[in-house]
Design an enzyme around this catalytic site. Structure first.
Site, PDB file in Angstrom:
ATOM      1  N   ASP A 220       0.829  -1.199   0.000  1.00 23.44           N
ATOM      2  CA  ASP A 220       0.000   0.000   0.000  1.00 23.44           C
ATOM      3  C   ASP A 220       0.872   1.261   0.000  1.00 23.44           C
ATOM      4  OD1 ASP A 220      -2.743   1.123   0.348  1.00 23.44           O
ATOM      5  OD2 ASP A 220      -1.897   1.895   2.217  1.00 23.44           O
ATOM      6  N   GLU A 244       1.450  -0.191  -4.953  1.00 20.65           N
ATOM      7  CA  GLU A 244       0.417   0.775  -5.319  1.00 20.65           C
ATOM      8  C   GLU A 244       1.053   2.157  -5.410  1.00 20.65           C
ATOM      9  OE1 GLU A 244      -3.654   2.699  -3.453  1.00 20.65           O
ATOM     10  OE2 GLU A 244      -1.773   2.592  -2.341  1.00 20.65           O
TER      11      GLU A 244
END
Length: 508
Positions: A220, A244
């Protein structure tokens, strides 16, 4: 804390720790653990607007692995597994898993350590991979300043960057060292320049992957940590890492492909969405961004995560419900160079908009498999696997665009030729491909409706479609009539298939 259960259970949970190359052939089903399936199979009410835990668990996922595997997926990506902020904040509860408070404990809402190990084991028994979602950048608080003593193992303000909100996304220092979140849930930004923080996370990811038999890691908020942090983190994981980088610029995203194995392909996602959310979308912009990524990403778009929906973006059917546009857009992740990712509920036609509305409970769909988009996904997965089996070079062959028009697009990735259109349900699209890449006389089959075509003497192909639907072509030798019979049931005619060069059949 993670307990001694590991010593006995790990013996039956083989840690595949799959490499990036081993993920090339996979297709991933992404799910929000709390919203996918309950342990006992109950269907509790779940209003997304409430932003609360609805009851999904790791055991619930185990119970529904047939549903996932029947669509052709051989990997799942689950929500972050560690302990999160408790209680109902002004922004709801942490059912999604991104507000960490204890990196060394599991989120009990999702089940026990034994349940997570059982999920890993059940996946590996089926030959499927497990992808864990991890959050390194921040920890979640419900006050500003946070009560640092509630965090573990980092319980001092000195473990975090000095508070400031991110205010300028053109200033990379601001992006990396200031905080995400809001006054309700400030996300305390880890000081990832500090030696103790660095050492912990490198050891932690090794342990996390090994303890739970993970085969890959989705990371993330990668762009919110300095790039030099990531290479050793990826090495320590010892498994495929996909980051990400929430940005639509190829130039911005490309440098991150040098520090982790792969990225979620946000630049293509944005142009894919724009191209097919209406009949006036730009096909050429999609082509441009793909070609740019192919030349700019370290490994081209190979192994990049290709998606149309996820937990952070509105569902595609919140933008259009034209089913032909939907089917064209959904086809993209399965016909391109990277690893396809399907966000749970897309196959059931969910229409939620931005967070939290895009995090619906899947049990409310009944997990019905006899639905048009479920069949669409199943066929696309089957077509991709057939192409992989037919050519050892498919996964290493960069796609090309032999035909680009204002509302139609041909995508060649031998031995697959895909014809897409954003003309919509009322359109009658046509494609003229001067060089298909196939030999003259090759018989091709549209895997989506079992129409057959023959490549002409100059290796070209002219195709007229209907209802604005996509066409995905493979040589008949690669995608046989048995599958078509199973796909179309009583509508399929083996005599018609054998005797006609173009067999048009009813589809859902």
């Amino acid at each position: 804390m993670w307990s001694g259960v590991l010593a006995s259970v790990l013996l039956v949970v083989p840690a595949l720790a799959a490499s990036a190359d081993e993920w090339r052939s996979r297709s991933i089903y992404q799910l929000v653990t709390d919203r996918f399936a309950t342990t006992d199979g109950d269907w509790p009410a779940c209003d997304t607007e409430d932003r609360v835990y609805c009851g999904g668990t790791w055991q619930g996922i185990i119970n529904k692995l047939d549903y996932i595997q029947n669509m052709g997926f051989d990997a799942i990506w689950i929500s972050p597994i560690v302990a999160n902020l408790e209680g109902n904040t002004g922004d709801g509860e942490s059912y999604h898993g991104y507000w960490t408070v204890d990196q060394n404990s599991l989120n009990y809402h999702f089940g026990s350590e034994g349940d997570l190990l059982a999920l890993s084991s059940a996946l590996h028994d089926r030959g499927m991979y497990l992808m864990l979602d991890v959050v390194v950048n921040h920890m979640g608080a419900d006050t500003l300043p946070p009560d640092y003593s509630l965090f573990s193992p980092f319980n001092s303000s000195s473990d975090f960057h000095t508070f400031c909100w991110i205010t300028d996304y053109n200033n990379q220092t601001n992006v990396e060292q200031c905080w995400l979140g809001d006054d309700n849930v400030p996300l305390a930004d880890m000081d990832t320049e500090a030696d103790n923080v660095i050492e912990f996370f490198y050891n932690w990811i090794t342990r996390l992957v090994n303890d739970y038999g993970a085969d890959g890691v989705r990371i993330d908020t990668v762009k919110h940590i300095r790039k030099t942090f990531w290479p050793e983190f990826a090495t320590a994981a010892g498994a495929f890492t996909v980051g990400e980088i929430f940005d639509g610029s190829v130039d911005y995203v490309a440098p991150y492909t040098e520090v982790v194995d792969a990225v979620l392909d946000y630049p293509t996602y944005y142009q894919l969405t724009y191209a097919f959310q209406s009949t006036s979308g730009s096909i050429s912009n999609l082509v441009d961004v793909v070609q740019s990524a192919q030349s700019s990403y370290k490994n081209g778009e190979f192994m990049a995560g290709s998606f149309l929906e996820n937990q952070d973006n509105p569902r595609f059917q919140s933008l259009t419900t034209d089913q032909s546009l939907v089917k064209n857009a959904m086809a993209w992740p399965f016909i391109q160079d990277g690893v396809p990712i399907l966000y749970y509920g897309q196959e059931q036609g969910y229409t939620g908009g931005n967070d939290p509305y895009n995090r619906e409970a899947l049990w409310l769909s009944g997990y019905v498999e006899d639905k048009p988009l479920v069949k669409h996904v199943r066929t696309l997965n089957a077509a991709r696997k057939a192409a992989i089996n037919a050519s050892s070079e498919f996964l290493y062959t960069a796609l090309t665009f032999p035909s680009v028009e204002s509302s139609t697009l041909a995508v060649s990735k031998y031995p697959m030729l895909s014809l897409l259109t954003n003309g919509g349900e009322s359109s009658t699209p046509s494609w003229s491909v001067s060089d298909t890449g196939f030999s003259a006389g090759t018989e091709l089959i549209d895997v989506l409706n079992c129409t057959t075509y023959t490549v002409d003497s100059s290796r070209g192909l002219d195709v007229t479609g209907y209802d604005g639907l996509p066409i995905v072509l493979l040589p008949i030798s690669a995608f046989n009539s048995t599958y078509c019979k199973d796909l179309l049931g009583s509508y399929y005619s083996s005599e018609g298939y054998a005797g006609q060069s173009s067999l048009t059949l009813p589809v859902d």
